[in-house]
Design an enzyme around this catalytic site. Structure first.
Site, PDB file in Angstrom:
ATOM      1  N   ASP A   1       0.844  -1.187   0.000  1.00 21.40           N
ATOM      2  CA  ASP A   1       0.000   0.000   0.000  1.00 21.40           C
ATOM      3  C   ASP A   1       0.882   1.241   0.000  1.00 21.40           C
ATOM      4  O   ASP A   1       1.950   1.242  -0.604  1.00 21.40           O
ATOM      5  CB  ASP A   1      -0.899  -0.025   1.251  1.00 21.40           C
ATOM      6  CG  ASP A   1      -2.185   0.754   1.028  1.00 21.40           C
ATOM      7  OD1 ASP A   1      -2.204   1.953   1.361  1.00 21.40           O
ATOM      8  OD2 ASP A   1      -3.157   0.183   0.518  1.00 21.40           O
TER       9      ASP A   1
ATOM     10  N   HIS B   1      -2.963   5.947   4.496  1.00 27.54           N
ATOM     11  CA  HIS B   1      -3.790   4.836   4.024  1.00 27.54           C
ATOM     12  C   HIS B   1      -3.220   3.491   4.494  1.00 27.54           C
ATOM     13  O   HIS B   1      -3.939   2.648   5.055  1.00 27.54           O
ATOM     14  CB  HIS B   1      -3.866   4.892   2.501  1.00 27.54           C
ATOM     15  CG  HIS B   1      -4.908   4.025   1.879  1.00 27.54           C
ATOM     16  ND1 HIS B   1      -4.631   2.773   1.382  1.00 27.54           N
ATOM     17  CD2 HIS B   1      -6.229   4.237   1.636  1.00 27.54           C
ATOM     18  CE1 HIS B   1      -5.733   2.245   0.868  1.00 27.54           C
ATOM     19  NE2 HIS B   1      -6.725   3.123   1.000  1.00 27.54           N
TER      20      HIS B   1
ATOM     21  N   SER C   1     -11.057  -0.757   0.641  1.00 26.78           N
ATOM     22  CA  SER C   1      -9.671  -0.737   1.110  1.00 26.78           C
ATOM     23  C   SER C   1      -9.569  -1.202   2.546  1.00 26.78           C
ATOM     24  O   SER C   1      -8.567  -1.817   2.947  1.00 26.78           O
ATOM     25  CB  SER C   1      -9.098   0.683   1.038  1.00 26.78           C
ATOM     26  OG  SER C   1      -8.643   1.003  -0.239  1.00 26.78           O
TER      27      SER C   1
END
Length: 476
Positions: A167, A204, A412
Site C-alpha cells: 500500500d 492509508h 480498502s
C-alpha cells in the site's frame, strides 16, 4: 458545482504521473484509466506477433507510418510484459484513445486462433479508494476507541501470522499507536505539502495496518510503500512491484492488497499474470479489495478469486455498510466477490499522535447518493466541501485536524478486516496454512448480509460494533 469523483481523480492521478498521458476507458465511460498510445503483450513470440499484427493493421487501415509501432521496454522484466507503442501518446485528450482501441481490435481474430489473450491496455492500478474513493478520512474525538476495537490476544513472535500490506508507507508517528508498536516496513514518502497540510491518501497504509492489528494482535505486519505515489502505478510496472514487495522478506502467510483496476474483461490482468501464477504455487493467501465503483464489473486482482485454480489462493472482499446488514453503496459486488466485511466508518490509526496535522478536503460530498441508495451513506455524510470539486472558487474547502485516529470508508478497509479474521482464525486453531484457514473460516461462518439482493457471507469481527446514524458535519 456537483462533484464528479472519477473525473476529479483522473486529473489528480494525471498530475501525479505527468510524463504518462492517460485516457479514460472504455471510451469515455469512466470505468478505468490507461496509458495512451501503448498496449501490453507478453515477452517473446507473443510480443512479436502483436507488434507485427498492429503494424500491418495501422499501415493498411489507419495510414500510420510503420515506425509508429515499436517496443518501448526490454524483454527482461520478471513480470514478462513488453510495452508496445502504437501511436503518438500526445495526440487527443483523455476521452479514450482510438489508436489503442484499434490495436485491440486488430488482435481479436489472432487471439481467437491462439485461444488466449495476447494484448491489453496499460491500465492504471490504484489503491481501491483512489480512482473512485469511498470517502476521505474524518477526525474522531480524542479518546474514542478504534472500531474494530483491539481483540484480547497477545502478540507472540514465535507464532505470529506474517502479514504483508502492499500500500502506501507507514506514517512517521505510527509507533505511538500501541497496536503498531512492532509493525515495520517502508516510511510514507512526503506526508505533508510545503504548508504542512497532509497529502491525500497519506496514512492509508497505516490505517490498514491498524485494522489488521486490532482484529488479530498476534500478527507480524510489514508495510511496503509500493503505492506511495498517489496510490497509482501503471499495470506494466505493477507486477514487477509486487514481486519486489514479496522478495524483500519472502512470501508471507497473508498479503493485504487494497488496490486494483477493472479492465472490462473476465480473464484477469495481463500485467500481473506472472505474479498471480507464482502466487498460486506458494502457500500465501492474497486478500484483495473488490473496489469502490458500485459495479458488478470484475476488479483485478481481487476477481482472480473466481478464476479456476485461484479459488483457494485469493479472497476478494467487498464492503458492508455501517450496520453490517447490507452492502455499502460504493462497494463492487458480484459472484466474483468471496465475502464482505465492515468497510464503512471504521476507526483506526492515521497520524497526528505526536502533533495535530491539518488536512484539506479534496472532494465535496453529494446531495444524494451517487449510486442511488437512500440510507445515510458516505456519499452524503459527513458534509464537506473539497478543493477538486470547487475549482472555480465558489466555496471554500473544509479543513480539519487529525490527532491520531480517524474514521474512513472503502473496500480498502474491509480488506484488512478480513485479513485479521483469517489471521485470528489461524492463531485460535493453531492453523499454519492460510489457505486452509480461509476455507475453514468461510465454512464456519454463520453471519450473512444482503448485497444487491444476494445473500452473502459477512465476516464480522467480535470487537466490531455497528455505527449508528448520528452523522455530524465536519465543519466547525
Amino acid at each position: 458545482m456537483a462533484p464528479q469523483r472519477f473525473r476529479e481523480q483522473f486529473e489528480q492521478i494525471q498530475r501525479s504521473m505527468p510524463d504518462v498521458p492517460l485516457a479514460m476507458g472504455p471510451d469515455d465511460a469512466g470505468e478505468f484509466l490507461y496509458e495512451k498510445g501503448v498496449v501490453l503483450a507478453r515477452d517473446g513470440e507473443e510480443a512479436r506477433v502483436v507488434e507485427d499484427t498492429v503494424r500491418q493493421h495501422f499501415t493498411t487501415f489507419a495510414g500510420l507510418a510503420p515506425d509508429h509501432v515499436r517496443r518501448t521496454s526490454p524483454e527482461t522484466n520478471r513480470s514478462g510484459i513488453t510495452r508496445i507503442r502504437v501511436a503518438d501518446p500526445g495526440q487527443g485528450d483523455g476521452s479514450g484513445d482510438p489508436a489503442v482501441a484499434g490495436a485491440l481490435r486488430a488482435l481479436s481474430a489472432t487471439e481467437g486462433r491462439a485461444g488466449r489473450r495476447l494484448v491489453s491496455r496499460n491500465h492504471v492500478v490504484s489503491i481501491a479508494v483512489n480512482a473512485c474513493p469511498g470517502d476521505e478520512p474524518v477526525p474522531v474525538p480524542v479518546g474514542e476507541r478504534p472500531n474494530p476495537a483491539a481483540a484480547e490476544a497477545a502478540h507472540d513472535p514465535d507464532s505470529a501470522v506474517g502479514v504483508l500490506v502492499i500500500d502506501t508507507g507507514l506514517m512517521h508517528d505510527h509507533r505511538s499507536y500501541p497496536l503498531l508498536a512492532h509493525t515495520r516496513g517502508d516510511a510514507q514518502v512526503e506526508e505533508c505539502d510545503g504548508e504542512g497540510v497532509l497529502k491525500q491518501y497519506c496514512g492509508h497504509g497505516t490505517f490498514i495496518a491498524g485494522l489488521v492489528a486490532a482484529v488479530a494482535p498476534n500478527t507480524d505486519i510489514t508495510v511496503r510503500g509500493t503505492l506511495n505515489d498517489a496510490g497509482a502505478v501503471l499495470e506494466s510496472e505493477f507486477g514487477e512491484k509486487l514481486f519486489e514487495a514479496v522478495d524483500q522478506d519472502g512470501w508471507p502467510d497473508v498479503i493485504s492488497l487494497s488496490a486494483g483496476t477493472s479492465n472490462g474483461r473476465t480473464d484477469g490482468l495481463l500485467g500481473v499474470d506472472a505474479f498471480m501464477r507464482e502466487l498460486r504455487e506458494q502457500h500465501t493467501l492474497l486478500v484483495a479489495a473488490a473496489g469502490n465503483n458500485g459495479s458488478a464489473t470484475p476488479f483485478w486482482p481481487a476477481a482472480y478469486a473466481s478464476l479456476p485454480g485461484y479459488e483457494n489462493a485469493v479472497l476478494s472482499v467487498g464492503a458492508l455498510r455501517a450496520d453490517g446488514e447490507f452492502g455499502a453503496c460504493f462497494s463492487n459486488h458480484g459472484a466474483w466477490v468471496s465475502a464482505y466485511a465492515p468497510g464503512e466508518r471504521l476507526v483506526s490509526a492515521l497520524t497526528g499522535f505526536d502533533t495535530p496535522v491539518p488536512y484539506v478536503y479534496q472532494h465535496s460530498t453529494y446531495d444524494a447518493c451517487r449510486y442511488g441508495f437512500s440510507y445515510a451513506c458516505t456519499c452524503r455524510y459527513p458534509r464537506h466541501t473539497g478543493v477538486l470539486s470547487e475549482e472555480d472558487g465558489s466555496a471554500k474547502p473544509d479543513q480539519v485536524m487529525f490527532e491520531g485516529l480517524a474514521q474512513w470508508s472503502g473496500t480498502s478497509f474491509a480488506t484488512p478486516v478480513a485479513v485479521g479474521m483469517v489471521a485470528a482464525h489461524m492463531t485460535a486453531q493453531a492453523q499454519t496454512d492460510p489457505r486452509k484457514a480461509r476455507r475453514q473460516l468461510l465454512e464456519a461462518n454463520t453471519e450473512f448480509a444482503e448485497v444487491r439482493g444476494a445473500h452473502v457471507p459477512a465476516l464480522l469481527p467480535p470487537t466490531w460494533r455497528p455505527v449508528g446514524a448520528s452523522l455530524p458535519s465536519v465543519r466547525a
